[in-house]
Design an enzyme around this catalytic site. Structure first.
Site, PDB file in Angstrom:
ATOM      1  N   ARG A 135       0.914  -1.147  -0.103  1.00 49.29           N
ATOM      2  CA  ARG A 135      -0.021  -0.025   0.097  1.00 49.29           C
ATOM      3  C   ARG A 135       0.954   1.132  -0.064  1.00 49.29           C
ATOM      4  O   ARG A 135       0.643   2.084  -0.641  1.00 49.29           O
ATOM      5  CB  ARG A 135      -1.015  -0.127   1.247  1.00 49.29           C
ATOM      6  CG  ARG A 135      -1.987   1.341   1.281  1.00 49.29           C
ATOM      7  CD  ARG A 135      -3.129   1.013   2.176  1.00 49.29           C
ATOM      8  NE  ARG A 135      -2.648   1.642   3.404  1.00 49.29           N
ATOM      9  CZ  ARG A 135      -3.423   1.568   4.455  1.00 49.29           C
ATOM     10  NH1 ARG A 135      -4.622   1.012   4.500  1.00 49.29           N
ATOM     11  NH2 ARG A 135      -3.224   1.920   5.619  1.00 49.29           N
ATOM     12  N   ARG A 152       2.275   2.825  13.628  1.00 48.61           N
ATOM     13  CA  ARG A 152       0.706   2.706  13.683  1.00 48.61           C
ATOM     14  C   ARG A 152       0.275   1.332  14.098  1.00 48.61           C
ATOM     15  O   ARG A 152      -0.845   1.240  14.791  1.00 48.61           O
ATOM     16  CB  ARG A 152       0.052   3.188  12.503  1.00 48.61           C
ATOM     17  CG  ARG A 152      -0.018   4.804  12.033  1.00 48.61           C
ATOM     18  CD  ARG A 152      -0.146   5.010  10.776  1.00 48.61           C
ATOM     19  NE  ARG A 152      -1.195   4.020   9.972  1.00 48.61           N
ATOM     20  CZ  ARG A 152      -0.907   4.107   8.604  1.00 48.61           C
ATOM     21  NH1 ARG A 152       0.205   4.571   7.950  1.00 48.61           N
ATOM     22  NH2 ARG A 152      -1.683   3.379   7.959  1.00 48.61           N
TER      23      ARG A 152
HETATM   24  P1  ADP Z   1      -5.059   3.275   9.463  1.00 54.63           P
HETATM   25  O1  ADP Z   1      -6.061   2.438  10.285  1.00 54.63           O
HETATM   26  O2  ADP Z   1      -4.779   2.407   8.144  1.00 54.63           O
HETATM   27  O3  ADP Z   1      -4.051   3.510   9.929  1.00 54.63           O
HETATM   28  P2  ADP Z   1      -6.661   5.658   9.465  1.00 54.63           P
HETATM   29  O4  ADP Z   1      -6.925   6.125   7.963  1.00 54.63           O
HETATM   30  O5  ADP Z   1      -7.783   5.026  10.010  1.00 54.63           O
HETATM   31  O6  ADP Z   1      -5.581   4.579   8.869  1.00 54.63           O
HETATM   32  O7  ADP Z   1      -6.081   6.486  10.184  1.00 54.63           O
HETATM   33  C1  ADP Z   1      -5.001   7.441  10.026  1.00 54.63           C
HETATM   34  C2  ADP Z   1      -4.399   8.352  10.994  1.00 54.63           C
HETATM   35  O8  ADP Z   1      -5.552   9.151  11.255  1.00 54.63           O
HETATM   36  C3  ADP Z   1      -4.123   7.290  12.260  1.00 54.63           C
HETATM   37  O9  ADP Z   1      -2.719   6.866  12.279  1.00 54.63           O
HETATM   38  C4  ADP Z   1      -4.278   8.614  13.408  1.00 54.63           C
HETATM   39  O10 ADP Z   1      -3.353   9.378  13.464  1.00 54.63           O
HETATM   40  C5  ADP Z   1      -5.584   9.392  12.889  1.00 54.63           C
HETATM   41  N1  ADP Z   1      -6.695   8.990  13.465  1.00 54.63           N
HETATM   42  C6  ADP Z   1      -7.888   8.253  12.901  1.00 54.63           C
HETATM   43  N2  ADP Z   1      -8.970   7.977  13.568  1.00 54.63           N
HETATM   44  C7  ADP Z   1      -8.482   8.360  14.850  1.00 54.63           C
HETATM   45  C8  ADP Z   1      -8.984   8.287  16.159  1.00 54.63           C
HETATM   46  N3  ADP Z   1     -10.381   7.822  16.115  1.00 54.63           N
HETATM   47  N4  ADP Z   1      -8.389   8.574  17.181  1.00 54.63           N
HETATM   48  C9  ADP Z   1      -7.225   9.184  16.923  1.00 54.63           C
HETATM   49  N5  ADP Z   1      -6.579   9.270  15.890  1.00 54.63           N
HETATM   50  C10 ADP Z   1      -7.181   8.941  14.571  1.00 54.63           C
END
Ligand code: ADP
Length: 198
Positions: A135, A152
């Site tokens: 990805r 992450r």
């Molecule tokens: P992934 O699960 O593939 O890492 P996401 O698109 O869900 O990707 O999230 C990308 C980033 O957005 C996360 O690494 C975080 O920094 C932030 N993020 C998203 N949703 C949340 C949440 N509910 N709480 C805190 N940070 C969040």
């Protein structure tokens, strides 16, 4: 094809980065006539728009850290879980901490909109790393480089995995093997959800 659950239907997708929760969440939302809500997409939209929230969230996202709970709750609570939001939704990426889950539950309860089911997509660590490497080459997301991806995953394991116990305690958790073709995983999820209902 199994019957669709009766509307309204509210679902949360849990899974590590790379587990396929975005892909599966989109498909399930279509299937159940629900709104797909990805907090990652909402945040990237705020960053692209240059809003205050986007400016505050971006450094956390770029490092692969979770964005602080207050910022996330401010963005989603009323808009996503309040009485004026659509009744059916598939949450993807929220809640991601126990504090977020408790705040979301309290808010949703007032609007009679609590979750019906939580799907956790299970995937072995090695498979996850292989998918994320792929990805990273194609997504164009600034947080898809190797170091950030590993961080992450750590954030997921430390802060999000404890949600499994929280939702198991509420009797709404289903765990699904997320390895395999996208269609096969979707069918597994739908069957697991049918099992939960029955
Ligand atoms: P992934 O699960 O593939 O890492 P996401 O698109 O869900 O990707 O999230 C990308 C980033 O957005 C996360 O690494 C975080 O920094 C932030 N993020 C998203 N949703 C949340 C949440 N509910 N709480 C805190 N940070 C969040």
């Amino acid at each position: 094809m199994p019957d669709s659950p009766p509307a309204p239907f509210r679902l949360l997708m849990l899974g590590a980065p790379g587990s396929g929760k975005g892909t599966q969440g989109t498909r399930l939302a279509e299937r159940y006539g629900a709104r797909h809500v990805s907090t990652g997409d909402l945040l990237r939209g705020q960053v692209a728009a240059g809003s205050d929230l986007g400016r505050q969230a971006q450094p956390y996202m770029d490092r692969g850290d979770l964005v602080p709970d207050e910022l996330i709750l401010g963005m989603v609570l009323e808009r996503v879980l309040g009485g004026t939001a659509p009744e059916s939704y598939v949450l993807d990426g929220f809640p991601r901490t126990v504090a977020q889950a408790k705040a979301a539950y309290e808010h949703a309860k007032d609007a009679d909109r609590t979750l019906d089911a939580v799907v956790c997509l299970d995937i072995p660590h090695d498979e996850l790393l292989a998918r994320l490497e792929d990805r990273g080459r194609s997504s164009g997301r600034s947080d898809d480089n190797a170091a950030t991806v590993l961080h992450r995953i750590e954030e997921y394991e430390q802060k999000t995995l404890p949600l499994l116990d929280y939702y198991a305690g509420r009797g709404i958790l289903v765990r699904v093997d997320a390895v395999g073709e996208v269609d096969a995983v979707t069918e597994r999820i739908v069957q697991a959800l049918d099992g939960l209902k029955g």
